[in-house]
Write a protein that holds these residues in place. Structure first.
Motif, short mmCIF file in Angstrom:
data_model
loop_
_atom_site.label_atom_id
_atom_site.label_comp_id
_atom_site.label_asym_id
_atom_site.label_seq_id
_atom_site.Cartn_x
_atom_site.Cartn_y
_atom_site.Cartn_z
N PHE A 617 0.86 -1.19 0.00
CA PHE A 617 0.00 0.00 0.00
C PHE A 617 0.89 1.24 0.00
N GLU A 618 0.49 2.26 -0.78
CA GLU A 618 1.25 3.51 -0.84
C GLU A 618 0.30 4.69 -0.62
N PHE A 619 0.66 5.58 0.31
CA PHE A 619 -0.14 6.77 0.64
C PHE A 619 0.70 8.01 0.28
N CYS A 620 0.23 8.80 -0.68
CA CYS A 620 0.96 10.01 -1.12
C CYS A 620 0.09 11.24 -0.90
N ASP A 621 0.67 12.28 -0.23
CA ASP A 621 -0.07 13.53 -0.07
C ASP A 621 0.71 14.67 -0.70
N ASN A 622 0.03 15.79 -0.88
CA ASN A 622 0.67 16.96 -1.50
C ASN A 622 0.98 18.04 -0.45
N GLY A 623 1.37 17.57 0.75
CA GLY A 623 1.62 18.49 1.86
C GLY A 623 3.05 19.00 1.92
N ILE A 624 3.43 19.46 3.13
CA ILE A 624 4.71 20.14 3.32
C ILE A 624 5.84 19.18 3.68
N GLY A 625 5.53 17.90 3.86
CA GLY A 625 6.57 16.94 4.19
C GLY A 625 6.73 16.76 5.69
N PHE A 626 7.66 15.88 6.08
CA PHE A 626 7.88 15.56 7.49
C PHE A 626 8.98 16.39 8.10
N LYS A 627 8.79 16.74 9.37
CA LYS A 627 9.83 17.40 10.15
C LYS A 627 10.50 16.36 11.04
N ASN A 628 11.70 16.69 11.56
CA ASN A 628 12.45 15.72 12.36
C ASN A 628 11.69 15.25 13.59
N GLU A 629 11.02 16.19 14.30
CA GLU A 629 10.32 15.81 15.53
C GLU A 629 9.13 14.92 15.25
N GLN A 630 8.57 15.01 14.03
CA GLN A 630 7.41 14.17 13.69
C GLN A 630 7.84 12.72 13.49
N PHE A 650 7.77 -0.59 6.68
CA PHE A 650 7.24 0.61 6.03
C PHE A 650 8.37 1.60 5.74
N ILE A 651 8.12 2.47 4.74
CA ILE A 651 9.13 3.45 4.31
C ILE A 651 8.44 4.82 4.19
N ILE A 652 9.11 5.88 4.71
CA ILE A 652 8.62 7.25 4.59
C ILE A 652 9.61 8.03 3.71
N ILE A 653 9.07 8.68 2.70
CA ILE A 653 9.93 9.46 1.78
C ILE A 653 9.33 10.85 1.59
N ASP A 654 10.17 11.88 1.76
CA ASP A 654 9.78 13.24 1.40
C ASP A 654 9.97 13.41 -0.11
N THR A 655 8.89 13.73 -0.80
CA THR A 655 8.97 13.93 -2.25
C THR A 655 8.89 15.42 -2.57
N GLU A 656 9.04 15.74 -3.85
CA GLU A 656 8.94 17.15 -4.27
C GLU A 656 7.54 17.69 -4.04
N ASN A 657 6.54 16.80 -4.12
CA ASN A 657 5.15 17.24 -4.02
C ASN A 657 4.52 16.95 -2.66
N GLY A 658 5.29 16.43 -1.70
CA GLY A 658 4.69 16.12 -0.40
C GLY A 658 5.39 14.95 0.28
N THR A 659 4.61 13.98 0.75
CA THR A 659 5.15 12.84 1.49
C THR A 659 4.57 11.54 0.94
N SER A 660 5.40 10.50 0.89
CA SER A 660 4.95 9.16 0.47
C SER A 660 5.26 8.16 1.57
#
Length: 672
Positions: A617-630, A650-660
């Motif tokens: 399963f892959e969840f992609c949003d168009n938000g501001i991405g993750f911060k270190n404390e999150q 699971f894998i978390i990746i900051d993308t150009e358009n948000g977070t995956s």
């Protein structure tokens, strides 16, 4: 001639042996009956001595059933003497001697009662389920249905209402077939009370009414009065005051026919309360006074204080302030010996009303403040108990499921061993060497397999340790969140409420209070989801339907567009409950993080089954991405823990358009 002589000797020996066996068995039964009589007369020391003597005979003759029965009886005597460790030892010995008969079922149940007394809940449900599983395979009997009834009550007390109903209904059907009215009356009451707690008031009324009718049929006057009172309490909860009054009156009338009354003071108090609620103040006053007189005869200090409080409130409404003060003084006198907070809460409330009606606003405010502080204490205690109960329920369900799986495996192993033993007995001498060779090969196979299991167990233990560490960390965060919600948030609301009277803009303050309460409810709901994501939803719908409903609700209320790949994989509906709970918990945490931190306007959900083995399963949003404390937050820790329980990652990746966020886990090990 020689053959005849040998035959005669053998016959004589057999007759002597048979005579000795019969003699020993007869002696054993005489000793057991003697011990039972001593136990009945509460001569426990001599009863134990005789039981131990009979145990020697049963053990020496390998009379397994008798030995198991005697161990059970000795355990019961120690239980009556409150020597729980000795009692526990003998119940376990009873089970070891004979693990499949009524003796074992009773001993498991009695072990459960001991664990209940020493507050070992896990052990209680383990013992209780073992007892019930044995009884399921035994013939119907009064003892079997009594055990079902008692088990239902224990499950009810533990808050497992649905399980309680299951066994109470089995007891009800059994006693109905046996036409045991006395037992059925008690079971009907237990079913009615449990259904009331579940909110099924119509069903509750049906069983409470049946209990009442049976008590009438049995001419059990005292229990009939209790049945009327129970039914009246239900009507009172439904605010059907007219029916409540009728049944309370019948309860009191029935009690008045007895020479020795019992708890009639509480029944009168209940009736007076309903009169008060329906504005029949004269009748309420008269009835409260009668209740007070009965309670003084019963020396029920707690109820006396409560009744004085209600009399004082009635006096205030009638503007007879001297009487009100007298009643409050009497209440305080009794309250000095009582620690129950609910009665003190009512006392402060009535005191506040009294001083307010006498224009002593300062004193009234002081009592109102005491009332508020005490109410807050009660609320905090109730919240804490509710959360603890939910957590215990969740953990107990997991443990019970594990126990059930282990029991199934044990039964399968026992079945295999029985078949093997039977097969070996039927083999002749010519196959002995061949069988021996097979056994050697099996031994080598199991030795190698055991070594592999040990390696796997080491890896599994390491994995479990990591999961437990994560759980403790999640619990710690949940505890901190609850503390912050209950203390900080509610203190803020309290201060705003106190400021309302003097505020120039009360409407604005009310809006902020409502907003704060909504936030608190949202936070508590999030904590509840972390403890038990699915709850009872899975009983009413499939996991896929629940997910679609949750995504629709998220899109509607959070104003974040959801693009989900449909249809969802059907394999989600085929997973075991634990796996479904963990997957749904991951979904909720991801949605919460998107709502809380991402500032996204859109989320896209994709899925794929790889080689019929792995679900991605892959969840992609168009938000501001993750911060270190999150990255170190409780939400991601919860996702990590639940993904491990699924056997995936699971894998978390900051993308150009948000977070995956990508999660994957094996399908086979999570299926039913």
């Amino acid at each position: 001639m020689n053959n005849w002589f040998i035959f005669s000797i053998l016959s004589f020996t057999l007759i002597c042996f048979s005579f000795k066996t019969v003699y020993n068995n007869e002696k054993l039964y005489i000793l057991i009956n003697k011990a039972k009589q001593l136990e009945k007369n509460k001569d426990f020391e001599n009863a134990l001595e005789v039981y131990n003597e009979s145990l020697k005979i049963a053990s020496s003759k390998n009379l397994i059933y008798n030995a198991s029965y005697i161990y059970k009886k000795i355990g019961l005597i120690y239980y009556k003497q409150k020597k729980y460790e000795d009692s526990k030892i003998h119940f376990k010995k009873s089970i070891l001697r004979d693990s499949v008969t009524k003796n074992a079922a009773d001993s498991y149940f009695n072990l459960g009662l001991i664990y209940r007394r020493v507050k070992e809940k896990d052990s209680l449900f383990w013992a209780l389920n073992n007892s019930l599983n044995i009884y399921k395979n035994l013939d119907d009997s009064a003892d079997k249905f009594s055990t079902y009834s008692k088990a239902g009550i224990l499950f009810k007390q533990a808050g497992q209402f649905n399980t309680a109903i299951t066994y109470l209904l089995l007891a009800y059907d059994g006693f109905s077939k046996q036409k045991n009215l006395l037992k059925n009356a008690s079971v009907c009451y237990s079913i009615g009370e449990t259904q009331r707690l579940l909110g099924n008031l119509e069903i509750a009324r049906k069983y409470l009414t049946e209990s009442l009718n049976i008590r009438k049929q049995l001419s059990d006057t005292l229990k009939t009065s209790y049945a009327y009172n129970n039914l009246a309490n239900l009507y009172k909860n439904e605010k059907n005051y007219k029916s409540a009054i009728v049944n309370y009156r019948e309860a009191i009338k029935t009690q008045n026919g007895l020479k020795k009354k019992k708890e009639i003071g509480k029944m009168l108090n209940n009736l007076a309360t309903v009169y008060f609620l329906t504005n029949k103040y004269k009748l309420a006053l008269k009835t409260y006074k009668k209740a007070l007189a009965e309670k003084k005869l019963e020396q029920d200090t707690l109820s006396i204080a409560y009744t004085y409080n209600e009399l004082a409130l009635l006096a205030i409404k009638n503007k007879t302030y001297n009487k009100a003060k007298s009643y409050l003084d009497s209440s305080k006198l009794y309250l000095s010996t009582i620690s129950k907070k609910e009665v003190w809460l009512r006392y402060y409330e009535v005191q506040s009303e009294y001083h307010k009606s006498r224009y002593g606003y300062k004193v009234a405010f002081e009592f109102k403040e005491k009332q508020y502080q005490l109410y807050k204490e009660l609320f905090d205690e109730k919240q804490s108990k509710t959360i603890q109960a939910l957590q215990e329920k969740f953990e107990n369900q997991l443990k019970l499921q594990k126990i059930s799986e282990l029991q199934t495996k044990n039964e399968q192993k026992k079945s295999v061993i029985t078949i093997q033993n039977q097969t070996l007995k039927n083999k002749n001498l010519l196959l002995f060497l061949f069988g021996l060779l097979i056994l050697i090969l099996i031994g080598i196979y199991f030795f190698i397999k055991q070594k592999q299991r040990e390696k796997l167990q080491i890896l599994e233990n390491k994995k479990l340790e990591e999961i437990l560490e994560s759980k403790e960390l999640v619990k710690s965060h949940i505890s901190k969140d609850l503390h912050d919600i209950i203390t900080t948030s509610y203190d803020g609301i309290r201060l705003k409420i106190l400021a309302l009277e003097k505020a120039k803009n009360p409407k604005e303050i009310r809006k902020t209070i409502i907003y704060d309460i909504k936030n608190i409810n949202h936070e508590i709901r999030l904590i509840s989801h972390r403890l038990s994501p699915l709850g009872n939803k899975i009983k009413e719908a499939s996991l896929n339907d629940i997910i679609i409903s949750q995504l629709s609700e998220f899109q509607h209320y959070r104003q974040i567009f959801v693009a989900v790949q449909l249809p969802l994989p059907n394999v989600l509906n085929q997973m075991i409950l634990e796996a479904q709970t963990n997957f749904y918990g991951i979904l909720l945490e991801i949605l919460n993080n998107i709502e809380k931190h991402s500032k996204a306007t859109k989320v896209e959900i994709k899925h794929h089954i790889k080689n019929n083995k792995t679900l991605l399963f892959e969840f992609c949003d168009n938000g501001i991405g993750f911060k270190n404390e999150q990255v170190k937050g409780i939400g991601l820790m919860n996702i990590k823990q639940r993904t491990k329980l699924l056997g995936g990652d699971f894998i978390i990746i900051d993308t150009e358009n948000g977070t995956s966020i990508s999660i994957n886990f094996p399908i086979k090990q999570n299926l039913i």
